[in-house]
Design a protein around this motif. Structure first.
Motif, PDB file in Angstrom:
ATOM      1  N   GLU A 167       0.820  -1.224   0.000  1.00 38.31           N
ATOM      2  CA  GLU A 167       0.000   0.000   0.000  1.00 38.31           C
ATOM      3  C   GLU A 167       0.848   1.266   0.000  1.00 38.31           C
ATOM      4  OE1 GLU A 167       0.046  -2.250   2.365  1.00 38.31           O
ATOM      5  OE2 GLU A 167       0.511  -1.281   4.278  1.00 38.31           O
ATOM      6  N   SER A 170       2.535   3.340  -5.268  1.00 41.68           N
ATOM      7  CA  SER A 170       1.537   3.600  -6.311  1.00 41.68           C
ATOM      8  C   SER A 170       2.237   3.646  -7.659  1.00 41.68           C
ATOM      9  CB  SER A 170       0.825   4.933  -6.090  1.00 41.68           C
ATOM     10  OG  SER A 170       0.048   4.888  -4.927  1.00 41.68           O
ATOM     11  N   GLY A 200      -0.721  -0.244  -4.014  1.00 38.92           N
ATOM     12  CA  GLY A 200      -1.682   0.659  -3.401  1.00 38.92           C
ATOM     13  C   GLY A 200      -2.646   1.205  -4.424  1.00 38.92           C
ATOM     14  N   LYS A 201      -2.128   1.738  -5.501  1.00 42.39           N
ATOM     15  CA  LYS A 201      -2.986   2.294  -6.528  1.00 42.39           C
ATOM     16  C   LYS A 201      -2.309   2.238  -7.883  1.00 42.39           C
ATOM     17  CE  LYS A 201      -6.542   5.165  -5.140  1.00 42.39           C
ATOM     18  NZ  LYS A 201      -6.820   6.255  -4.257  1.00 42.39           N
ATOM     19  N   SER A 203      -2.990   4.388 -11.328  1.00 45.02           N
ATOM     20  CA  SER A 203      -3.878   5.487 -11.717  1.00 45.02           C
ATOM     21  C   SER A 203      -3.213   6.342 -12.787  1.00 45.02           C
ATOM     22  CB  SER A 203      -4.162   6.320 -10.469  1.00 45.02           C
ATOM     23  OG  SER A 203      -4.677   7.581 -10.814  1.00 45.02           O
ATOM     24  N   TYR A 208      -4.684  11.210 -10.124  1.00 46.17           N
ATOM     25  CA  TYR A 208      -3.946  11.050  -8.863  1.00 46.17           C
ATOM     26  C   TYR A 208      -3.643  12.411  -8.226  1.00 46.17           C
ATOM     27  CZ  TYR A 208      -1.122   8.198  -5.697  1.00 46.17           C
ATOM     28  OH  TYR A 208      -0.635   7.532  -4.605  1.00 46.17           O
ATOM     29  N   ASN A 213       1.879   9.116  -2.216  1.00 45.94           N
ATOM     30  CA  ASN A 213       2.297   7.863  -1.595  1.00 45.94           C
ATOM     31  C   ASN A 213       3.790   7.914  -1.297  1.00 45.94           C
ATOM     32  OD1 ASN A 213       2.057   5.348  -0.476  1.00 45.94           O
ATOM     33  ND2 ASN A 213       0.939   4.477  -2.219  1.00 45.94           N
ATOM     34  N   ILE A 216       6.564   6.120  -5.599  1.00 44.55           N
ATOM     35  CA  ILE A 216       5.810   6.265  -6.847  1.00 44.55           C
ATOM     36  C   ILE A 216       6.648   5.714  -8.000  1.00 44.55           C
ATOM     37  CG2 ILE A 216       4.854   7.900  -8.498  1.00 44.55           C
ATOM     38  CD1 ILE A 216       3.164   8.002  -6.088  1.00 44.55           C
TER      39      ILE A 216
END
Ligand code: TRP
Length: 811
Positions: A167, A170, A200-201, A203, A208, A213, A216
Motif C-alpha cells: 500500500e 503507487s 496501493g494504486k 492510476s 492522482y 504515496n 511512486i
C-alpha cells in the motif's frame, strides 16, 4: 464559520456546502459564512476544457485560483512543503517562487534514510524498445507502452520481495491506455500471488492529483513525441506525488530534449540513466541517503528483459523466506481472529484447556493452516509469475548478472562490461529473419533475448550418456544450440518414462529447400535415438492467413510438402502427420480454445508483435501451433493420457509460440513442452538471411538437379575467400562468412575432414573454387538421396501417415 476548501474535484461537495451557508438568511444582517479559505496549487493541472475554442481563445483553461489571484482576492503564498524529501522536492521547487521545506522534512529519520534496495531516491530510467516496440497506439489518444508496463510491475515486485508494503507503492502514468495495461499486467503477474499482491494504486497522473504515496513508479509512455507531459503543470503534478522514492520510466531522449522541462531534466541528468539496485538490502534500511552500502556491489539494470529476468530469479531465490514470513503473518492474523471470537461452547463446558489439549489443538491448527496454504498454492503457481522469458537464467553473462543479485551480493563485483547487451540489428520472428552481420544472427544474444538456455557441451555429453548414441553432427557442432528443459526429457528417457516428439512445417509451394530439411533430418535422428511417437503439424491454415492464397492451394501445398518430409525417412508406425485444415477435431479444438482463454491481446501482441491492422486469424493462430504440445490433442495416439510432455526440435524463430505454450501449460494442467533449437541454414547469398522459398536463388531445392545445384553454388554461394588467388594464398579465407563452408558444417558427417578443410581454407591452402566443389558434392549427395526416396512416396503413402490411427506405442 470558517471553511477551508482544498482544490480537488472530489471536494466539490464542500463547495456546495459553502454556497448553502452563503444562501442562508443573514442573521442580524450578517452572513453566517465569515471567511472562506481555499487551499490549492495554481502550478498544477487546470480544468480540462475539451472545446478548442473555449480552451484557447476564451482562456477557460486556467485554474480557479489563478483567476481569483488575478482578480485581486487576497492570498498567502505558502512556501514550505512537508510531503517529500528535499531531494525529490527539488525536482519541482523551481516552478515556485520560493519553495523550502518544513522543518520535519529535514529532521525526521524517515526522510534521512535511503530507500532500501535502491542506489538513489529517484531516477529517470531509460526504457529501450521491448520486443522491438516502444509506444503503441491501438486507437486515437490511447497510448500504451508494454516495455514500461512490464518494467513497472517488475520493479514493484522487486520492492515487494525486499519487504516494501504494497500500500505504500503507487504506479501512475500519463495515459489512460497505459493505466489499463498496467492493471492488466499487475492482475496477471501479482494479483493471485499472496506473496506479492496488488500495489496501493494504479492510476493516471491526472486522477492522482491531490493524492500521494511514499513510493511512486511513474510511466511516461511516449517514445516518439513528448505528448502532453510537455505541459509543465502536468509534470509538476507527476513529480510531486512521491514522499520518499520516485522512479520514472521513460524514453529519456524524448524528455531530455524538451526545452520546457529543462530544470527538472537537469536534476535527473545528474543520476545514471539506468536503474541501480542494491538487491541485498532488505526494507527498511538505516542506511543514510548519501551513504554507500557496504553490503555488496550495485546492480545496473539494462532494459525490460533484464529487469523481468532478474526479478524472476530474485523472486525464486527468495521464495522460501517469502513463504515463511507469509505463513507467519497468516498465523498471527488467525491468532488475532481467534482471540476476538467468543469462546466455543465446549471450552465453556469443560473449563480451562489442559496443556496437552492446547498443544494438540495448536498442532492441528498448524496442520490446517499448512493445508490451507498448500491448497492456495495449488491454485497459485508461484513459479509461474511470468512468461517464459523470465524462466531461466540464459547464458554466461546473464547468469552472472543474476547470481550476483541472487546470492545477495556476496562481495563479488559484477563485471560491468559483460553486463551490457549491445543493441543488435538482428530481427528474428516466426515470419522474418534478418541480420546486419555477414556472420549471421548473433545466436548468443538471441538466447538472452528469448530467455532460453544455451545447449552446453556438458548437456551434449549427457545426451550421449543417456541415449548411448554418438550425438548427431548438428548437435556436436552447435547447429542445435539452445534449448528449454532438455534435461527434463533426458531424465525421462533415463527413467523410462514416456514422452513424444513434435515438430511442424508451414506449407510452401513447390518442393522443400535445404533449410527446411535441417530440423527434419535432426528429428528423424531423434526418432531413431529415442524411439518415441512423432507428431508433425502442417500449418496450411497459417499460410492461408499470412499469404495471398486460397484454402485449396494451401491444402495442396501441405500435401506436396508432406511427401518431401516423408522422404527424410520417417517410420509410418511411429509418425502421425496432419494438416490443420483437415485435422481440426474436437479434442484438438478444445485445447486451442483453452489456450485462447488464458492469453489476452496485450500478451499476444507482446510475444508476436501483431499490430491492430493484422487480421483476427493471425492473433488466433499461435494457439493452434501450441495445441500439439499437449498430448490430449491426439487421443488416437495417446489415449487418455494428458501428462506426456513433448520435445520439439525446430529452428529458433519458432520460440515465441512455445514460450507462450510453456507459459499457459501449468494453467491448463499440462506439462510444459521441452525444446531444442537450431540456427538457420544461411541463404546462398550470405548469412544475413535464411533460405527463402519465395526467392529461388537463395535456396537449393530438393527438386534441383545435380547441375542446378552446381550452378547455384558456383554462382551465388557467398565466399569468404580473397579476390585474387595470390591474396588468398597469402591471407587465407574466412570460414565464418563462407556459405560453402557453412553448408559443409551442416551436411558433412566426418568431423576430422571438416576440421582439415577449415584449417586449410583459413590458411589459404584451399581455394574458393575447391571449397565450392566440396560443398556441391555434399549437398548433391543429400539432395539425390532424398530424391531417390521421394520416388517411392505416393498419395497412398501420404494417406498412411495422415490416417487417424494409433501408433506403435500403447499407453
Ligand atoms: N510455424 C511453422 C512454420 O511456418 C510450422 C510449425 C507448426 C512448426 N508447428 C511447429 C515448426 C512445431 C516447428 C515446430 O514453418
Amino acid at each position: 464559520m470558517i471553511t477551508s476548501l482544498w482544490k480537488s474535484r472530489r471536494k466539490f461537495s464542500k463547495l456546495k456546502l459553502s454556497f448553502h451557508f452563503l444562501l442562508q438568511n443573514p442573521q442580524d444582517g450578517r452572513n453566517r459564512l465569515k471567511r472562506w479559505i481555499m487551499i490549492g496549487d495554481h502550478h498544477q493541472l487546470p480544468p480540462v476544457v475539451q472545446n478548442q475554442a473555449f480552451q484557447k481563445y476564451s482562456n477557460m483553461e486556467q485554474s480557479l485560483f489563478a483567476r481569483f489571484v488575478r482578480l485581486g482576492v487576497p492570498y498567502v503564498m505558502l512556501d514550505k512543503q512537508g510531503r517529500a524529501r528535499s531531494e525529490i522536492a527539488s525536482l519541482y521547487s523551481w516552478r515556485y517562487k520560493t519553495l523550502g521545506n518544513l522543518p520535519h522534512v529535514e529532521a525526521l529519520p524517515l526522510f534521512q534514510h535511503a530507500n532500501a534496495g535502491f542506489g538513489f531516491p529517484f531516477q529517470l530510467i531509460n526504457v529501450p524498445d521491448f520486443n522491438g516496440m516502444g509506444e503503441t497506439q491501438p486507437s486515437p489518444y490511447f497510448y500504451q507502452n508494454l516495455g514500461e508496463a512490464e518494467y513497472a510491475i517488475a520493479l514493484y515486485t522487486y520492492m515487494r520481495i525486499l519487504g516494501y508494503p504494497a500500500e505504500k507503492i503507487s504506479i501512475i502514468t500519463t495515459y489512460n491506455g497505459q493505466a489499463q495495461l498496467l492493471r492488466d499486467v499487475a492482475e496477471r503477474r501479482c494479483a493471485n500471488n499472496p506473496l506479492i499482491g496488488l500495489p496501493g494504486k494504479i492510476s493516471t497522473v491526472d486522477k492522482y492529483q491531490g493524492q500521494q504515496n511514499d513510493f511512486i513508479i511513474l510511466s511516461l509512455v511516449r517514445t516518439k513525441n513528448i505528448g502532453h507531459i510537455r505541459d509543465v503543470r502536468r509534470l509538476v503534478v507527476a513529480l510531486s506525488r512521491a514522499r520518499l522514492g520516485l522512479y520514472v520510466l521513460a524514453r529519456s531522449e524524448i524528455f531530455m530534449n524538451c526545452f520546457e522541462l529543462t530544470p527538472a531534466i537537469k536534476i535527473f541528468a545528474q543520476y545514471p540513466p539506468k536503474l541501480i539496485l542494491l538487491p541485498f538490502e532488505p526494507y527498511p534500511t538505516e542506511r543514510k541517503l548519501k551513504e554507500r552500502s557496504t553490503l555488496g556491489e550495485p546492480l545496473q539494470i539494462e532494459d525490460t528483459v533484464h529487469m523481468t529476468h532478474f526479478v524472476h530469479e530474485f523472486y525464486m531465490s527468495n521464495l522460501d523466506s517469502l513463504r515463511a514470513s507469509y505463513e507467519e503473518v497468516l498465523a498471527e492474523y488467525q491468532q488475532s481472529i481467534r482471540q476476538l471470537a467468543p469462546p466455543s461452547q465446549t471450552d465453556e463446558g469443560l473449563g480451562a484447556e489442559t496443556e496437552a489439549e492446547k498443544r494438540s489443538r495448536e498442532a492441528l491448527e498448524k496442520q490446517r493452516q499448512k493445508e490451507e496454504l498448500d491448497k492456495k498454492e495449488a491454485d497459485i503457481v508461484f513459479e509461474d509469475m511470468d512468461f517464459e522469458r523470465m524462466e531461466e537464467p540464459p547464458n554466461e553473462s546473464q547468469n552472472k548478472r543474476m547470481t550476483t543479485a541472487a546470492e545477495k551480493m556476496n562481495g563479488e563485483t559484477p563485471d560491468c562490461e559483460k553486463m551490457t547487451l549491445e543493441d543488435s540489428d538482428d530481427v528474428v520472428t516466426p515470419w522474418s529473419v534478418t541480420s546486419s552481420s555477414a556472420a549471421g544472427v548473433d545466436y548468443d544474444k538471441l538466447i538472452v533475448k528469448f530467455g532460453c538456455r544455451k545447449l552446453t557441451e556438458e548437456l551434449v555429453e549427457r545426451f550421449e550418456k543417456v541415449t548411448g548414441h554418438k550425438p548427431h553432427p548438428m548437435l556436436r557442432r552447435g547447429m542445435f544450440f539452445a534449448h528449454r528443459d532438455l534435461s527434463a526429457i533426458l531424465d525421462r528417457k533415463e527413467q523410462g518414462k514416456p514422452f513424444y516428439l513434435y515438430t511442424g512445417r508451414g506449407a510452401s509451394s513447390g518442393s522443400l529447400h535445404l533449410g527446411h530439411l535441417v530440423p527434419f533430418i535432426f528429428t528423424k535422428w531423434l526418432q531413431d535415438v529415442f524411439d518415441v511417437p512423432l507428431i508433425i503439424q502442417m500449418t496450411d491454415d497459417e499460410k492461408f492467413l499470412w499469404k495471398d492464397i486460397k484454402i485449396d492451394e494451401a491444402k495442396k501445398m501441405a500435401r506436396e510438402n508432406i511427401k518431401d518430409i516423408i522422404s527424410v525417412g520417417f517410420d509410418p508406425a511411429k509418425t502421425f502427420i496432419f494438416n490443420n485444415l483437415d485435422y481440426m477435431c474436437p479434442p484438438f479444438y478444445e485445447n486451442v480454445v483453452k489456450v485462447w482463454k488464458v492469453v489476452n491481446n496485450n500478451q499476444a501482441r507482446a510475444i508476436f508483435g501483431f499490430t491492430p491492422e493484422d487480421n483476427l486469424g493471425k492473433a488466433a493462430f499461435p494457439a493452434i501451433e501450441a495445441a500439439p504440445c499437449f498430448a490430449s490433442s491426439f487421443p488416437h495416439v495417446f489415449g487418455k493420457r494428458t501428462d506426456l510432455p513433448c520435445l520439439i526440435p525446430c529452428a529458433i524463430d519458432q520460440d515465441p509460440f512455445f514460450r507462450m505454450a510453456r507459459d499457459v501449460a501449468p494453467r491448463l494442467k499440462y506439462p510444459k513442452p521441452a525444446l531444442i533449437y537450431s540456427t538457420f541454414l544461411p541463404a546462398l547469398q550470405g548469412a544475413q538471411t535464411k533460405m527463402n522459398a519465395s526467392e529461388p536463388n537463395t535456396c537449393v531445392f530438393l527438386s534441383d538437379t545435380a547441375k542446378q545445384i552446381k550452378n547455384k553454388i558456383n554462382k551465388y554461394a557467398f565466399s569468404g575467400g580473397q579476390p585474387t588467388v595470390e591474396e588468398h594464398r597469402e591471407k587465407g579465407g574466412n570460414c565464418e562468412v563462407d556459405i560453402s563452408y557453412q553448408f559443409l558444417r551442416f551436411f558433412l558427417e566426418d568431423d576430422e575432414k571438416l576440421e582439415e578443410i577449415r584449417q586449410k581454407y583459413t590458411k589459404g591452402e584451399i581455394l574458393t573454387g575447391e571449397l565450392k566443389a566440396m560443398a556441391v558434392a555434399e549437398v548433391t549427395r543429400v539432395v539425390l538421396l532424398m530424391q531417390e526416396r521421394r520416388k517411392t512416396v505416393t498419395d497412398a503413402t501420404v494417406e498412411e501417415f495422415t490416417a487417424i490411427r494409433s501408433l506403435a506405442y500403447s499407453y
